[in-house]
Design a protein around this motif. Structure first.
Motif, PDB file in Angstrom:
ATOM      1  N   THR A  43      27.687   9.309  71.005  1.00 14.86           N
ATOM      2  CA  THR A  43      26.718  10.238  71.843  1.00 14.86           C
ATOM      3  C   THR A  43      26.480   9.715  73.382  1.00 14.86           C
ATOM      4  O   THR A  43      26.369  10.586  74.144  1.00 14.86           O
ATOM      5  CB  THR A  43      25.224  10.265  71.294  1.00 14.86           C
ATOM      6  N   LYS A  44      26.630   8.498  73.338  1.00 19.20           N
ATOM      7  CA  LYS A  44      26.643   7.843  74.856  1.00 19.20           C
ATOM      8  C   LYS A  44      27.889   8.210  75.691  1.00 19.20           C
ATOM      9  O   LYS A  44      27.891   7.777  76.778  1.00 19.20           O
ATOM     10  CB  LYS A  44      26.401   6.161  74.703  1.00 19.20           C
ATOM     11  N   GLY A  45      28.821   8.829  75.093  1.00 18.62           N
ATOM     12  CA  GLY A  45      30.101   9.102  75.786  1.00 18.62           C
ATOM     13  C   GLY A  45      31.058   7.921  75.876  1.00 18.62           C
ATOM     14  O   GLY A  45      31.953   7.721  76.741  1.00 18.62           O
ATOM     15  N   ALA A  46      31.030   6.934  75.004  1.00 18.62           N
ATOM     16  CA  ALA A  46      31.931   5.739  74.933  1.00 18.62           C
ATOM     17  C   ALA A  46      33.176   5.980  74.193  1.00 18.62           C
ATOM     18  O   ALA A  46      34.153   5.262  74.142  1.00 18.62           O
ATOM     19  CB  ALA A  46      31.273   4.543  74.317  1.00 18.62           C
ATOM     20  N   LEU A  47      33.296   7.010  73.351  1.00 21.11           N
ATOM     21  CA  LEU A  47      34.411   7.548  72.737  1.00 21.11           C
ATOM     22  C   LEU A  47      34.949   8.772  72.935  1.00 21.11           C
ATOM     23  O   LEU A  47      34.223   9.856  72.946  1.00 21.11           O
ATOM     24  CB  LEU A  47      34.097   7.169  71.156  1.00 21.11           C
ATOM     25  N   ASP A  48      36.115   9.308  72.833  1.00 23.93           N
ATOM     26  CA  ASP A  48      36.771  10.524  72.839  1.00 23.93           C
ATOM     27  C   ASP A  48      36.387  11.151  71.505  1.00 23.93           C
ATOM     28  O   ASP A  48      36.105  12.255  71.323  1.00 23.93           O
ATOM     29  CB  ASP A  48      38.059  10.754  73.399  1.00 23.93           C
ATOM     30  N   SER A  49      36.639  10.244  70.281  1.00 24.41           N
ATOM     31  CA  SER A  49      36.502  10.624  68.834  1.00 24.41           C
ATOM     32  C   SER A  49      35.838   9.382  68.197  1.00 24.41           C
ATOM     33  O   SER A  49      36.226   8.358  68.548  1.00 24.41           O
ATOM     34  CB  SER A  49      37.616  11.355  68.643  1.00 24.41           C
ATOM     35  N   ALA A  50      35.397   9.513  67.168  1.00 27.24           N
ATOM     36  CA  ALA A  50      35.049   8.598  66.233  1.00 27.24           C
ATOM     37  C   ALA A  50      35.307   8.753  64.786  1.00 27.24           C
ATOM     38  O   ALA A  50      35.266  10.008  64.304  1.00 27.24           O
ATOM     39  CB  ALA A  50      33.380   8.560  66.378  1.00 27.24           C
ATOM     40  N   THR A  51      35.822   7.958  64.071  1.00 28.35           N
ATOM     41  CA  THR A  51      36.193   7.794  62.664  1.00 28.35           C
ATOM     42  C   THR A  51      35.566   6.867  61.873  1.00 28.35           C
ATOM     43  O   THR A  51      35.390   5.681  62.344  1.00 28.35           O
ATOM     44  CB  THR A  51      37.656   7.834  62.587  1.00 28.35           C
ATOM     45  N   THR A  52      35.048   7.557  60.404  1.00 34.94           N
ATOM     46  CA  THR A  52      34.399   6.468  59.699  1.00 34.94           C
ATOM     47  C   THR A  52      35.317   5.788  58.744  1.00 34.94           C
ATOM     48  O   THR A  52      35.198   4.884  58.169  1.00 34.94           O
ATOM     49  CB  THR A  52      33.439   7.109  58.533  1.00 34.94           C
ATOM     50  N   ASN A  53      36.766   6.039  59.294  1.00 39.20           N
ATOM     51  CA  ASN A  53      37.638   5.325  58.221  1.00 39.20           C
ATOM     52  C   ASN A  53      38.657   4.536  59.352  1.00 39.20           C
ATOM     53  O   ASN A  53      39.188   4.795  60.196  1.00 39.20           O
ATOM     54  CB  ASN A  53      38.833   6.567  57.922  1.00 39.20           C
ATOM     55  N   LEU A  54      38.676   3.078  59.110  1.00 37.23           N
ATOM     56  CA  LEU A  54      39.121   2.089  59.857  1.00 37.23           C
ATOM     57  C   LEU A  54      40.401   2.312  60.268  1.00 37.23           C
ATOM     58  O   LEU A  54      40.954   2.139  61.094  1.00 37.23           O
ATOM     59  CB  LEU A  54      38.845   0.758  58.849  1.00 37.23           C
ATOM     60  N   THR A  55      41.377   2.702  59.276  1.00 33.84           N
ATOM     61  CA  THR A  55      43.042   2.508  59.368  1.00 33.84           C
ATOM     62  C   THR A  55      43.109   4.037  60.117  1.00 33.84           C
ATOM     63  O   THR A  55      44.115   4.099  60.873  1.00 33.84           O
ATOM     64  CB  THR A  55      43.578   2.692  58.077  1.00 33.84           C
ATOM     65  N   ASP A  56      42.381   5.216  59.850  1.00 29.33           N
ATOM     66  CA  ASP A  56      42.729   6.503  60.873  1.00 29.33           C
ATOM     67  C   ASP A  56      42.690   5.917  62.246  1.00 29.33           C
ATOM     68  O   ASP A  56      43.165   6.521  63.070  1.00 29.33           O
ATOM     69  CB  ASP A  56      41.546   7.435  60.377  1.00 29.33           C
ATOM     70  N   ALA A  57      41.588   4.790  62.591  1.00 30.23           N
ATOM     71  CA  ALA A  57      41.133   4.657  64.072  1.00 30.23           C
ATOM     72  C   ALA A  57      42.345   4.077  64.532  1.00 30.23           C
ATOM     73  O   ALA A  57      42.884   4.243  65.724  1.00 30.23           O
ATOM     74  CB  ALA A  57      40.057   3.818  63.827  1.00 30.23           C
ATOM     75  N   ALA A  58      43.239   3.243  63.976  1.00 35.81           N
ATOM     76  CA  ALA A  58      44.307   2.392  64.237  1.00 35.81           C
ATOM     77  C   ALA A  58      45.662   3.400  64.348  1.00 35.81           C
ATOM     78  O   ALA A  58      46.432   2.770  65.148  1.00 35.81           O
ATOM     79  CB  ALA A  58      44.653   1.133  63.293  1.00 35.81           C
ATOM     80  N   GLU A  59      45.652   4.288  63.716  1.00 28.73           N
ATOM     81  CA  GLU A  59      46.951   5.181  63.562  1.00 28.73           C
ATOM     82  C   GLU A  59      47.467   5.530  65.214  1.00 28.73           C
ATOM     83  O   GLU A  59      46.608   6.222  65.732  1.00 28.73           O
ATOM     84  CB  GLU A  59      46.631   6.631  62.964  1.00 28.73           C
ATOM     85  N   ASN A  60      48.420   5.198  65.543  1.00 31.45           N
ATOM     86  CA  ASN A  60      49.344   5.904  66.723  1.00 31.45           C
ATOM     87  C   ASN A  60      48.511   5.140  67.836  1.00 31.45           C
ATOM     88  O   ASN A  60      48.792   5.475  69.117  1.00 31.45           O
ATOM     89  CB  ASN A  60      49.199   7.226  67.031  1.00 31.45           C
ATOM     90  N   ALA A  61      47.601   4.063  67.603  1.00 30.44           N
ATOM     91  CA  ALA A  61      47.086   3.722  69.078  1.00 30.44           C
ATOM     92  C   ALA A  61      48.002   2.594  69.604  1.00 30.44           C
ATOM     93  O   ALA A  61      48.921   1.885  68.826  1.00 30.44           O
ATOM     94  CB  ALA A  61      45.742   2.786  68.364  1.00 30.44           C
ATOM     95  N   ASP A  62      48.012   2.433  70.965  1.00 29.60           N
ATOM     96  CA  ASP A  62      48.992   1.492  71.823  1.00 29.60           C
ATOM     97  C   ASP A  62      48.172   0.159  71.708  1.00 29.60           C
ATOM     98  O   ASP A  62      48.846  -0.861  71.955  1.00 29.60           O
ATOM     99  CB  ASP A  62      49.128   2.365  73.078  1.00 29.60           C
ATOM    100  N   VAL A  63      46.947   0.296  71.870  1.00 29.67           N
ATOM    101  CA  VAL A  63      46.060  -0.909  71.797  1.00 29.67           C
ATOM    102  C   VAL A  63      44.932  -0.789  70.940  1.00 29.67           C
ATOM    103  O   VAL A  63      44.320   0.061  70.833  1.00 29.67           O
ATOM    104  CB  VAL A  63      45.434  -1.295  73.109  1.00 29.67           C
ATOM    105  N   VAL A  64      44.989  -1.670  70.130  1.00 26.24           N
ATOM    106  CA  VAL A  64      43.690  -1.867  69.171  1.00 26.24           C
ATOM    107  C   VAL A  64      42.703  -3.154  69.713  1.00 26.24           C
ATOM    108  O   VAL A  64      43.357  -4.095  69.609  1.00 26.24           O
ATOM    109  CB  VAL A  64      44.014  -2.055  67.447  1.00 26.24           C
ATOM    110  N   VAL A  65      41.504  -2.754  70.043  1.00 24.36           N
ATOM    111  CA  VAL A  65      40.641  -3.828  70.202  1.00 24.36           C
ATOM    112  C   VAL A  65      39.572  -4.197  69.255  1.00 24.36           C
ATOM    113  O   VAL A  65      39.000  -3.144  68.813  1.00 24.36           O
ATOM    114  CB  VAL A  65      39.960  -3.572  71.644  1.00 24.36           C
ATOM    115  N   LEU A  66      39.571  -5.442  68.813  1.00 34.46           N
ATOM    116  CA  LEU A  66      38.574  -5.565  68.040  1.00 34.46           C
ATOM    117  C   LEU A  66      37.442  -6.330  68.437  1.00 34.46           C
ATOM    118  O   LEU A  66      37.204  -7.173  69.007  1.00 34.46           O
ATOM    119  CB  LEU A  66      39.146  -6.787  66.815  1.00 34.46           C
ATOM    120  N   ALA A  67      36.203  -5.577  68.430  1.00 30.11           N
ATOM    121  CA  ALA A  67      35.021  -5.853  69.048  1.00 30.11           C
ATOM    122  C   ALA A  67      33.925  -6.124  67.915  1.00 30.11           C
ATOM    123  O   ALA A  67      32.606  -5.558  68.077  1.00 30.11           O
ATOM    124  CB  ALA A  67      34.872  -4.726  70.025  1.00 30.11           C
TER     125      ALA A  67
END
Ligand SMILES: NC(=O)c1ccc[n+]([C@@H]2O[C@H](COP(=O)([O-])OP(=O)(O)OC[C@H]3O[C@@H](n4cnc5c(N)ncnc54)[C@H](O)[C@@H]3O)[C@@H](O)[C@H]2O)c1
Ligand SMILES: O=C(O)C(=O)C[C@]1(C(=O)O)C=C[C@@H](O)C=C1
Length: 366
Positions: A43-67
């Motif tokens: 809602t704050k505009g920090a993401l283009d998209s959100a997923t509740t599935n951890l592994t879906d988030a990492a799919e095809n990512a060039d960089v994964v940041v663990l925060a």
């Protein structure tokens, strides 16, 4: 570039806001174990998209940041690595590096994912995405902690990405990092905690008015005592060796100080106070500011529009406000606004204009 942020709390959501303004980033996808934090970040505009599935988030990512908090970095890294693209970079923002980087390197073993540990030296005593800020990393140092096995191209990619959010990348060995931050972050936090506990206990046992007396000095010195205890417990656990080493030195110095006062050794005490003052004044200010930062303290009433009036008076002169803060008077009816501007000439101009508008201003080199 497609970036995935795992953990959309204070740092993750701030990073999302910054990435979405960065030229090199095309898409930001986020995941958080806490659905409310994920939704707030979206809602704050920090993401283009959100997923509740951890592994879906990492799919095809060039960089994964663990925060995420330091204690879960290893578990999360193990889960995402098998889903990351060939040649992708796995990084983190954890406040401790030695064990965390080793854990991420174990997680990528046998894959073509490259680890580059990271730690932005910016943040706040708040937590959660509600107080995230797009400008959080502008001018801040961002420590990158390669090891002997780090891929140079991955380090170069992280260096460029960090610069793209306005931070200044600084490369340091993970073990050396942990000792450095014990001095400038972890022991200061524990010192603030000790001071706050001392004052709060005295207020409870002796005089309830004690904390009402606190001015800017006590407030500045104890701000980080309001940080998230869970996070600091983990930082203390992961960096206990370095923290204990620095605490021992700190305790020895407090002991020396006590002796100087007990014997009233004014010469040594004066040398210590003078040396500290010189070191504090010589401390580099906000990154990117080449001149001398000058602080203006402006007395402000607790009235609608007062803050805007002061900042617009300064900015209408074409003067950039390099840093800003407010110290509230205990009665809540007034406060002092601290404005830092670049150079004495700018400070003089701002001082004059604010004075002409009826504000009481105090000026000093910061
Ligand atoms: N707060 C600071 O000033 C600061 C500054 C620099 C670095 N850091 C580091 O940044 C990291 C995050 O800190 P923060 O201040 O943003 O904390 P935070 O509590 O605001 O955010 C952490 C987020 O991680 C999520 N999370 C926890 N476990 C998870 C899991 N298993 N999977 C997915 N999400 C999970 C939480 O729900 C939360 O939204 C920490 O490693 C901290 O050491 C903090
Ligand atoms: O509260 C702040 O202002 C901070 O920036 C917090 C701070 C720090 O000690 O500087 C705290 C821990 C992080 O690892 C990095 C930053």
């Amino acid at each position: 570039m497609r970036v995935a942020i795992i953990g959309t709390g204070l740092i993750g959501a701030s990073l999302g806001l910054a990435f979405r303004r960065a030229e090199s980033v095309r898409t930001v996808v986020g995941h958080d174990a806490d659905n409310a934090n994920l939704a707030t970040a979206l809602t704050k505009g920090a993401l283009d998209s959100a997923t509740t599935n951890l592994t879906d988030a990492a799919e095809n990512a060039d960089v994964v940041v663990l925060a995420v908090p330091p204690s879960v970095i290893e578990r999360v890294a193990e889960a995402v690595v098998p889903h990351m693209a060939d040649g992708a970079v796995l990084t983190d923002v954890g406040s401790v590096k030695g064990e965390v980087v080793a854990a991420m390197e174990r997680a990528v073993a046998g894959s073509n994912v490259h680890v580059v540990g990271g730690h932005p030296m910016a943040g706040s005593h708040e937590h959660g995405p509600e107080t995230a800020m797009a400008d959080m990393f502008v001018g801040a140092t961002w420590l990158l902690t390669p090891t002997a096995s780090t891929d140079q191209a991955a380090l170069d990619r992280m260096t460029a990405l960090v610069a793209d959010v306005g931070a200044q990348p600084v490369v340091v060995d993970p073990k050396a990092h942990d000792l450095l931050v014990a001095v400038i972050s972890h022991v200061p936090q524990l010192t603030a905690t000790t001071l706050m506990t001392l004052a709060a206990e005295r207020a409870r046992k002796e005089d309830a008015r004690l904390l009402l007396l606190a001015g800017g000095g006590f407030r500045d010195a104890t701000r980080v005592a309001a940080s998230n205890p869970e996070m600091w417990l983990q930082i203390c656990q992961e960096n206990s060796e370095a923290i204990v080493q620095v605490l021992d030195e700190y305790a020895a110095r407090i002991g020396q100080l006590r002796m100087m006062l007990h014997d009233f050794d004014s010469e040594r005490l004066s040398t210590m106070l003078t040396d500290a003052r010189e070191a504090r004044n010589a401390m580099p200010g906000k990154g990117g500011v080449s001149g001398q930062l000058v602080e203006l303290r402006v007395v402000i009433p607790d009235a609608p529009g007062a803050i805007a009036d002061i900042t617009s008076t300064v900015s209408s002169l074409g003067i950039n406000i390099e840093d800003i803060g407010i110290d509230h008077a205990p009665d809540g009816k007034r406060g002092q606004m601290r404005l830092a501007v670049n150079g004495f000439e700018a400070a003089e101009k701002a001082h004059e204009a604010l004075g002409a508008n009826g504000y009481e201003v105090l000026e000093r080199a910061s």
